[in-house]
Scaffold this motif. Sequence first.
Motif, mmCIF file in Angstrom:
data_model
loop_
_atom_site.group_PDB
_atom_site.id
_atom_site.type_symbol
_atom_site.label_atom_id
_atom_site.label_comp_id
_atom_site.label_asym_id
_atom_site.label_seq_id
_atom_site.Cartn_x
_atom_site.Cartn_y
_atom_site.Cartn_z
ATOM 1 N N LYS A 185 96.089 52.001 44.387
ATOM 2 C CA LYS A 185 94.826 52.126 45.124
ATOM 3 C C LYS A 185 94.133 50.778 45.246
ATOM 4 O O LYS A 185 93.544 50.466 46.293
ATOM 5 N N LYS A 186 94.201 49.982 44.199
ATOM 6 C CA LYS A 186 93.577 48.652 44.246
ATOM 7 C C LYS A 186 94.210 47.794 45.335
ATOM 8 O O LYS A 186 93.507 47.123 46.102
ATOM 9 N N LYS A 187 95.530 47.807 45.411
ATOM 10 C CA LYS A 187 96.219 47.032 46.447
ATOM 11 C C LYS A 187 95.867 47.561 47.835
ATOM 12 O O LYS A 187 95.669 46.783 48.777
ATOM 13 N N GLU A 188 95.794 48.885 47.952
ATOM 14 C CA GLU A 188 95.474 49.496 49.244
ATOM 15 C C GLU A 188 94.066 49.107 49.706
ATOM 16 O O GLU A 188 93.866 48.698 50.856
ATOM 17 N N LEU A 189 93.099 49.233 48.807
ATOM 18 C CA LEU A 189 91.714 48.906 49.168
ATOM 19 C C LEU A 189 91.542 47.416 49.432
ATOM 20 O O LEU A 189 90.792 47.015 50.327
ATOM 21 N N SER A 190 92.247 46.601 48.657
ATOM 22 C CA SER A 190 92.175 45.151 48.861
ATOM 23 C C SER A 190 92.715 44.769 50.229
ATOM 24 O O SER A 190 92.138 43.929 50.931
ATOM 25 N N SER A 191 93.799 45.412 50.644
ATOM 26 C CA SER A 191 94.385 45.121 51.955
ATOM 27 C C SER A 191 93.487 45.577 53.096
ATOM 28 O O SER A 191 93.579 45.071 54.212
ATOM 29 N N GLN A 192 92.601 46.531 52.801
ATOM 30 C CA GLN A 192 91.670 47.040 53.815
ATOM 31 C C GLN A 192 90.369 46.236 53.848
ATOM 32 O O GLN A 192 89.477 46.529 54.638
ATOM 33 N N GLY A 193 90.253 45.228 52.992
ATOM 34 C CA GLY A 193 89.096 44.350 53.020
ATOM 35 C C GLY A 193 87.976 44.709 52.076
ATOM 36 O O GLY A 193 86.869 44.185 52.206
ATOM 37 N N TYR A 194 88.239 45.591 51.114
ATOM 38 C CA TYR A 194 87.203 45.957 50.148
ATOM 39 C C TYR A 194 87.143 44.913 49.037
ATOM 40 O O TYR A 194 87.986 44.881 48.129
ATOM 41 N N GLU A 195 86.147 44.052 49.112
ATOM 42 C CA GLU A 195 86.002 42.956 48.151
ATOM 43 C C GLU A 195 85.707 43.450 46.741
ATOM 44 O O GLU A 195 86.062 42.802 45.753
ATOM 45 N N ALA A 196 85.064 44.609 46.635
ATOM 46 C CA ALA A 196 84.592 45.103 45.343
ATOM 47 C C ALA A 196 85.720 45.394 44.350
ATOM 48 O O ALA A 196 85.489 45.376 43.146
ATOM 49 N N VAL A 197 86.942 45.660 44.828
ATOM 50 C CA VAL A 197 88.024 45.979 43.897
ATOM 51 C C VAL A 197 88.518 44.755 43.144
ATOM 52 O O VAL A 197 89.198 44.878 42.127
ATOM 53 N N SER A 198 88.161 43.566 43.623
ATOM 54 C CA SER A 198 88.588 42.331 42.949
ATOM 55 C C SER A 198 87.419 41.477 42.485
ATOM 56 O O SER A 198 87.616 40.423 41.892
ATOM 57 N N ASP A 199 86.205 41.927 42.746
ATOM 58 C CA ASP A 199 85.018 41.165 42.353
ATOM 59 C C ASP A 199 84.073 42.089 41.589
ATOM 60 O O ASP A 199 83.434 42.967 42.178
ATOM 61 N N ASP A 200 83.985 41.899 40.287
ATOM 62 C CA ASP A 200 83.161 42.774 39.454
ATOM 63 C C ASP A 200 81.687 42.726 39.822
ATOM 64 O O ASP A 200 80.983 43.731 39.717
ATOM 65 N N VAL A 201 81.212 41.561 40.239
ATOM 66 C CA VAL A 201 79.785 41.431 40.591
ATOM 67 C C VAL A 201 79.464 42.288 41.810
ATOM 68 O O VAL A 201 78.462 43.023 41.835
ATOM 69 N N VAL A 202 80.319 42.208 42.823
ATOM 70 C CA VAL A 202 80.125 43.006 44.034
ATOM 71 C C VAL A 202 80.216 44.492 43.691
ATOM 72 O O VAL A 202 79.408 45.308 44.151
ATOM 73 N N ALA A 203 81.198 44.848 42.857
ATOM 74 C CA ALA A 203 81.376 46.254 42.470
ATOM 75 C C ALA A 203 80.172 46.767 41.692
ATOM 76 O O ALA A 203 79.687 47.873 41.932
ATOM 77 N N GLN A 204 79.678 45.969 40.768
ATOM 78 C CA GLN A 204 78.534 46.376 39.954
ATOM 79 C C GLN A 204 77.304 46.615 40.811
ATOM 80 O O GLN A 204 76.596 47.616 40.651
ATOM 81 N N LEU A 205 77.041 45.711 41.741
ATOM 82 C CA LEU A 205 75.884 45.865 42.626
ATOM 83 C C LEU A 205 76.023 47.122 43.489
ATOM 84 O O LEU A 205 75.056 47.856 43.704
ATOM 85 N N HIS A 206 77.235 47.355 43.987
ATOM 86 C CA HIS A 206 77.472 48.510 44.859
ATOM 87 C C HIS A 206 77.246 49.829 44.116
ATOM 88 O O HIS A 206 76.529 50.711 44.595
ATOM 89 N N ILE A 207 77.827 49.958 42.929
ATOM 90 C CA ILE A 207 77.710 51.207 42.171
ATOM 91 C C ILE A 207 76.290 51.378 41.653
ATOM 92 O O ILE A 207 75.753 52.491 41.614
ATOM 93 N N ASP A 208 75.655 50.274 41.257
ATOM 94 C CA ASP A 208 74.267 50.343 40.791
ATOM 95 C C ASP A 208 73.365 50.887 41.894
ATOM 96 O O ASP A 208 72.472 51.709 41.645
ATOM 97 N N GLU A 209 73.592 50.452 43.130
ATOM 98 C CA GLU A 209 72.779 50.928 44.244
ATOM 99 C C GLU A 209 73.014 52.420 44.503
ATOM 100 O O GLU A 209 72.062 53.170 44.746
ATOM 101 N N LYS A 210 74.271 52.853 44.411
ATOM 102 C CA LYS A 210 74.571 54.265 44.625
ATOM 103 C C LYS A 210 73.934 55.133 43.535
ATOM 104 O O LYS A 210 73.399 56.209 43.822
ATOM 105 N N ALA A 211 73.992 54.664 42.299
ATOM 106 C CA ALA A 211 73.375 55.408 41.195
ATOM 107 C C ALA A 211 71.868 55.495 41.390
ATOM 108 O O ALA A 211 71.256 56.551 41.185
#
Length: 295
Positions: free
Chosen positions: A65-91
């Motif tokens: 799934k990580k490879k799939e999302l990365s190939s689709q341009g989802y930066e958050a799967v490889s950048d913890d800062v981006v992922a943290q901000l995204h999930i924090d906003e959803k919460a």
Amino acid sequence: MAVQVPSSLRAISPYLKSAQEYDKRDPIVAYYCRLHAMQKGIKIDSKGKDSRAFLLEMMDQLEKKKKELSSQGYEAVSDDVVAQLHIDEKALQLFLWADTEDRAAKFNKNVVKSFYTASLLYDVLTQFGELSQEGAHHQKYAKWKAAYIHKCLKNGETPVPGPAGGDDEGVNEEEGESTPYPPTDNNQQPPGYPAQPTDFTGQYPPQPYPSNQMPYPIPSTQPATYQPSQPSIPPSVSVAADIPVQPSSSTSTTLSPQENEQAQKYCRFAASALQYDDVKTAIENLNKALALLQK
């Protein structure tokens, strides 16, 4: 990942269920829910035959799934800062929606579900490090509110809206003590925070929300990097008029990295609040940001 969760790993089931609910509308949240479930599962039982096989399968699926999302341009799967901000906003979006409905005395299963799911997402955020003071408070408050409202609805009682005792905190974080719970109709106290999220397994609707009653915006299907929300302000609301602005000063203000990060967080909280027309919460957070910038 459709394999049945082993009984020894029952505690990770709520995160996997949330991941399934987020699969289509937010694959990043779904991915990190499963990652958190796997990490939690390893700590619980990584030696049992069934649990080990289940966790190894999860690892393989997450890697794909990580490879799939990365190939689709989802930066958050490889950048913890981006992922943290995204999930924090959803919460936060979930929490603010549920809190607004609760304070308006609009009690239903969706409010319980939103509080509970917000608490799970705050759990997921712990994989990036210690929660902020606001996040820790929201996590505990959401778990308690979900348990309290659920118990009241189940027993045919009317929940008391808002935080315990009318206090905006509800939990004394510094002293680690809970304030008194709001009384129920029969003078019984609602339950404390559930020891495990599995206390709620099977007690919620099979689908998270009707498609026309989604308590938070459905993200675009196009991959994108994290961008702070730019909410639209209702024409009838003048936020600027309600915010006391200090006269500008020619003296420049130097913020520490921690203060800079905190000011940005207050602004994100305000933006998320405005998405639900919660002007009061937006103003409070903007004033906190201004206090840091104008000190």
